[in-house]
Design an enzyme around this catalytic site. Structure first.
Site, PDB file in Angstrom:
ATOM      1  N   LYS A  81      34.846  16.348  31.281  1.00  0.00           N
ATOM      2  CA  LYS A  81      34.108  17.539  30.825  1.00  0.00           C
ATOM      3  C   LYS A  81      32.734  17.125  30.288  1.00  0.00           C
ATOM      4  CE  LYS A  81      37.173  20.624  31.776  1.00  0.00           C
ATOM      5  NZ  LYS A  81      36.941  21.588  32.872  1.00  0.00           N
ATOM      6  N   ASN A 118      52.810  20.167  27.056  1.00  0.00           N
ATOM      7  CA  ASN A 118      52.040  19.283  26.166  1.00  0.00           C
ATOM      8  C   ASN A 118      51.515  20.074  24.974  1.00  0.00           C
ATOM      9  OD1 ASN A 118      51.978  16.831  27.776  1.00  0.00           O
ATOM     10  ND2 ASN A 118      50.764  18.030  29.225  1.00  0.00           N
ATOM     11  N   TYR A 171      45.812  29.509  34.568  1.00  0.00           N
ATOM     12  CA  TYR A 171      46.028  30.265  33.331  1.00  0.00           C
ATOM     13  C   TYR A 171      44.785  31.063  32.943  1.00  0.00           C
ATOM     14  CZ  TYR A 171      46.836  30.770  28.227  1.00  0.00           C
ATOM     15  OH  TYR A 171      46.954  31.251  26.941  1.00  0.00           O
ATOM     16  N   LEU A 188      46.591  25.442  44.340  1.00  0.00           N
ATOM     17  CA  LEU A 188      47.980  25.672  43.894  1.00  0.00           C
ATOM     18  C   LEU A 188      48.646  24.384  43.387  1.00  0.00           C
ATOM     19  CD1 LEU A 188      49.165  28.214  46.637  1.00  0.00           C
ATOM     20  CD2 LEU A 188      48.257  28.697  44.335  1.00  0.00           C
ATOM     21  N   SER A 189      47.826  23.403  42.961  1.00  0.00           N
ATOM     22  CA  SER A 189      48.440  22.162  42.432  1.00  0.00           C
ATOM     23  C   SER A 189      49.025  22.389  41.038  1.00  0.00           C
ATOM     24  CB  SER A 189      47.385  21.048  42.353  1.00  0.00           C
ATOM     25  OG  SER A 189      46.325  21.436  41.478  1.00  0.00           O
ATOM     26  N   SER A 220      34.833  22.225  27.350  1.00  0.00           N
ATOM     27  CA  SER A 220      35.868  22.141  26.321  1.00  0.00           C
ATOM     28  C   SER A 220      35.301  21.563  25.031  1.00  0.00           C
ATOM     29  CB  SER A 220      37.001  21.225  26.828  1.00  0.00           C
ATOM     30  OG  SER A 220      37.892  20.901  25.774  1.00  0.00           O
ATOM     31  N   LYS A 230      43.862  19.140  33.994  1.00  0.00           N
ATOM     32  CA  LYS A 230      43.541  19.355  32.566  1.00  0.00           C
ATOM     33  C   LYS A 230      44.582  18.808  31.592  1.00  0.00           C
ATOM     34  CE  LYS A 230      45.860  23.535  31.604  1.00  0.00           C
ATOM     35  NZ  LYS A 230      45.875  24.611  30.641  1.00  0.00           N
ATOM     36  N   TYR A 279      40.350  12.985  30.642  1.00  0.00           N
ATOM     37  CA  TYR A 279      40.173  14.440  30.875  1.00  0.00           C
ATOM     38  C   TYR A 279      38.940  14.920  30.106  1.00  0.00           C
ATOM     39  CZ  TYR A 279      40.259  19.294  29.636  1.00  0.00           C
ATOM     40  OH  TYR A 279      39.855  20.571  29.382  1.00  0.00           O
ATOM     41  N   ARG A 337      50.588  12.182  16.853  1.00  0.00           N
ATOM     42  CA  ARG A 337      50.422  11.930  18.301  1.00  0.00           C
ATOM     43  C   ARG A 337      49.111  11.178  18.504  1.00  0.00           C
ATOM     44  NH1 ARG A 337      50.059  17.029  22.418  1.00  0.00           N
ATOM     45  NH2 ARG A 337      48.184  17.447  21.195  1.00  0.00           N
ATOM     46  N   PRO A 338      49.158  10.017  19.183  1.00  0.00           N
ATOM     47  CA  PRO A 338      47.915   9.259  19.389  1.00  0.00           C
ATOM     48  C   PRO A 338      46.856  10.120  20.081  1.00  0.00           C
ATOM     49  CG  PRO A 338      49.824   7.973  20.123  1.00  0.00           C
ATOM     50  CD  PRO A 338      50.338   9.354  19.795  1.00  0.00           C
TER      51      PRO A 338
HETATM   52  C1  WQD Z   1      47.406  21.417  19.221  1.00  0.00           C
HETATM   53  C2  WQD Z   1      48.007  20.884  17.927  1.00  0.00           C
HETATM   54  C3  WQD Z   1      49.082  18.733  18.123  1.00  0.00           C
HETATM   55  C4  WQD Z   1      52.342  20.048  20.699  1.00  0.00           C
HETATM   56  C5  WQD Z   1      44.344  20.094  24.208  1.00  0.00           C
HETATM   57  C6  WQD Z   1      43.178  19.564  24.988  1.00  0.00           C
HETATM   58  C7  WQD Z   1      42.106  20.614  25.064  1.00  0.00           C
HETATM   59  C8  WQD Z   1      42.699  21.859  25.673  1.00  0.00           C
HETATM   60  C9  WQD Z   1      43.848  22.350  24.809  1.00  0.00           C
HETATM   61  C10 WQD Z   1      42.425  21.882  28.074  1.00  0.00           C
HETATM   62  C11 WQD Z   1      47.762  19.384  17.739  1.00  0.00           C
HETATM   63  C12 WQD Z   1      50.081  19.825  17.748  1.00  0.00           C
HETATM   64  C13 WQD Z   1      51.197  20.047  19.925  1.00  0.00           C
HETATM   65  C14 WQD Z   1      53.600  19.787  20.086  1.00  0.00           C
HETATM   66  C15 WQD Z   1      52.513  19.553  17.969  1.00  0.00           C
HETATM   67  N1  WQD Z   1      43.171  21.623  26.983  1.00  0.00           N
HETATM   68  N2  WQD Z   1      51.295  19.803  18.584  1.00  0.00           N
HETATM   69  N3  WQD Z   1      53.632  19.559  18.737  1.00  0.00           N
HETATM   70  O1  WQD Z   1      45.503  18.675  21.760  1.00  0.00           O
HETATM   71  O2  WQD Z   1      44.242  20.471  20.445  1.00  0.00           O
HETATM   72  O3  WQD Z   1      43.936  20.328  22.893  1.00  0.00           O
HETATM   73  O4  WQD Z   1      44.818  21.291  24.775  1.00  0.00           O
HETATM   74  O5  WQD Z   1      41.347  22.402  28.146  1.00  0.00           O
HETATM   75  O6  WQD Z   1      41.050  20.160  25.873  1.00  0.00           O
HETATM   76  O7  WQD Z   1      42.646  18.446  24.303  1.00  0.00           O
HETATM   77  O8  WQD Z   1      46.076  21.143  22.003  1.00  0.00           O
HETATM   78  O9  WQD Z   1      48.195  22.380  21.953  1.00  0.00           O
HETATM   79  O10 WQD Z   1      48.233  19.926  22.638  1.00  0.00           O
HETATM   80  O11 WQD Z   1      47.845  20.550  20.264  1.00  0.00           O
HETATM   81  O12 WQD Z   1      52.577  19.326  16.754  1.00  0.00           O
HETATM   82  O13 WQD Z   1      54.685  19.774  20.726  1.00  0.00           O
HETATM   83  O14 WQD Z   1      49.422  21.044  17.967  1.00  0.00           O
HETATM   84  O15 WQD Z   1      49.345  17.565  17.376  1.00  0.00           O
HETATM   85  O16 WQD Z   1      47.546  19.136  16.366  1.00  0.00           O
HETATM   86  P1  WQD Z   1      44.948  20.055  21.680  1.00  0.00           P
HETATM   87  P2  WQD Z   1      47.658  21.011  21.784  1.00  0.00           P
END
Ligand code: WQD
Length: 342
Positions: free
Chosen positions: A156, A201, A13, A35-36, A127, A87, A152, A298-299
């Site tokens: 970093k 995610n 990305y 390409l994983s 990060s 990641k 993860y 979310r934990p």
């Molecule tokens: C953002 C907010 C969730 C999904 C992670 C990694 C970080 C980087 C980016 C790699 C949070 C909320 C999310 C959903 C929701 N990754 N949310 N419903 O957790 O801040 O960061 O991704 O480099 O290192 O830690 O990003 O987009 O998962 O969540 O409410 O279906 O959106 O609770 O508050 P995050 P995120």
């Protein structure tokens, strides 16, 4: 051809967007990717955007024999941008060894080759996760790091320590670590963007897939946080702006303008946005309603984080330019393109 730069994870990305921006200012880019978590047709898309097809080698950086053969073949590389890493936060909790091995040994193999093949410059993809839940906001580069929330995040944090210790005893190399906040959005051409495999995610791809009807409903993880509207706050940065930060970092290294041989910068917008604000801004930008419900927290989620970008703006000489509105619109345009939605 311009000065040669290796981009590991270059079909991913952030990597693909960075390749495009490097080519736009004349760099000769070579990609390594296993390409994983991406597909080879991203190279075609990069060529379509820039008009230049980057050299592309497919292998995993854990294979040190292949990596040495790569540097024997590409002997003019002057700098490396190292994106290649696993990641997914949740996956890292389930598979810690895979994450520590892949993310740490890959970096060490790159560092070995930098010494052996005299490649002096490295930009490392770090990060904001290294800050954990900061006690004070906005976070500066000197905000104390905290225990990572996930393996993860820990890879970093450990990688930054490895870099610090290696630079100390390797006078010929210089490193810049960029601490990303939350990368979102897609290239204006809608030819490249975020392609999560399976159920996303991250928030923004889940929003765009909900808007596209692929997901029934967005679950918002908690609205009982100590924030203005109760939902978590993050610093969402446009992926093209983030890509441009890497070009600035490479130029800083190549032009020997960095004072220290190991620098790190917060790469964010400096503005926090809550989950509910992101949803509202998406609806305003696209005219598409997002079906969501509030569910339990979310934990592992931290409550709020956003960057103090003073050092990035003044020392690195980079600043995010794209609004959340326009960034979310770019994410939607990308989603529509890959789903053939008008
Ligand atoms: C953002 C907010 C969730 C999904 C992670 C990694 C970080 C980087 C980016 C790699 C949070 C909320 C999310 C959903 C929701 N990754 N949310 N419903 O957790 O801040 O960061 O991704 O480099 O290192 O830690 O990003 O987009 O998962 O969540 O409410 O279906 O959106 O609770 O508050 P995050 P995120």
């Amino acid at each position: 051809m311009g000065r040669q730069v290796l981009v590991t994870g270059g079909t991913g990305y952030i990597g693909s967007h960075t390749v495009v921006e490097l080519q736009a200012v004349g760099f000769d880019v070579v990609i390594i990717d296993d390409l994983s978590n991406s597909s080879a047709d991203v190279v075609d898309k990069i060529e379509k955007i820039s008009g230049i097809r980057p050299a592309f080698e497919v292998f995993n950086l854990l294979d040190s024999v292949k990596l040495e053969a790569f540097f024997e073949k590409y002997s003019k590389i002057e700098a490396i941008i190292h994106f290649a890493a696993f990641k997914a936060v949740g996956e890292s909790v389930a598979k810690p060894l895979a994450y520590y091995r892949n993310n740490l040994v890959s970096l060490m193999n790159i560092l070995d080759c930098m010494s052996k093949y005299k490649v002096p410059n490295l930009v490392f993809s770090s990060s904001c996760t290294v800050y954990g839940q900061p006690d004070q906001l906005p976070v500066t580069e000197n905000t104390p790091k905290k225990d990572a929330e996930s393996p993860y995040g820990n890879t970093k944090a450990i990688s930054e320590e490895v870099l610090r210790d290696v630079v100390k005893v390797t006078p010929d190399i210089k490193v810049i670590a960029l601490r990303y906040f939350n990368p979102i959005g897609a290239h204006p051409s809608a030819l490249i963007g975020e392609l999560p495999s399976g159920i996303p995610n991250n928030l923004v791809p889940f929003i765009t897939q909900t808007a596209a009807g692929i997901r029934k409903q967005l679950s918002i993880f908690g609205d009982d946080y100590n924030t203005p509207d109760g939902s978590c706050v993050r610093d969402y940065i446009n992926v093209v702006d983030l890509a441009k930060a890497h070009v600035v970092a490479i130029n800083r290294l190549l032009n020997n303008s960095n004072a220290d041989r190991y620098e790190f910068f917060n790469v964010g917008t400096g503005t926090g946005a809550s989950v509910l604000e992101v949803v509202k801004t998406f609806e305003e930008a696209t005219g598409v309603k997002v079906n969501y419900k509030i569910v339990a927290r979310r934990p592992g989620d931290i409550e709020k984080i956003y960057a103090d970008t003073t050092i990035a703006n003044t020392v690195l000489g980079w600043k995010a330019e794209t609004s959340l509105h326009d960034t979310l619109l770019s994410a939607w345009n990308w989603e529509k393109k890959i789903r053939n939605i008008e």
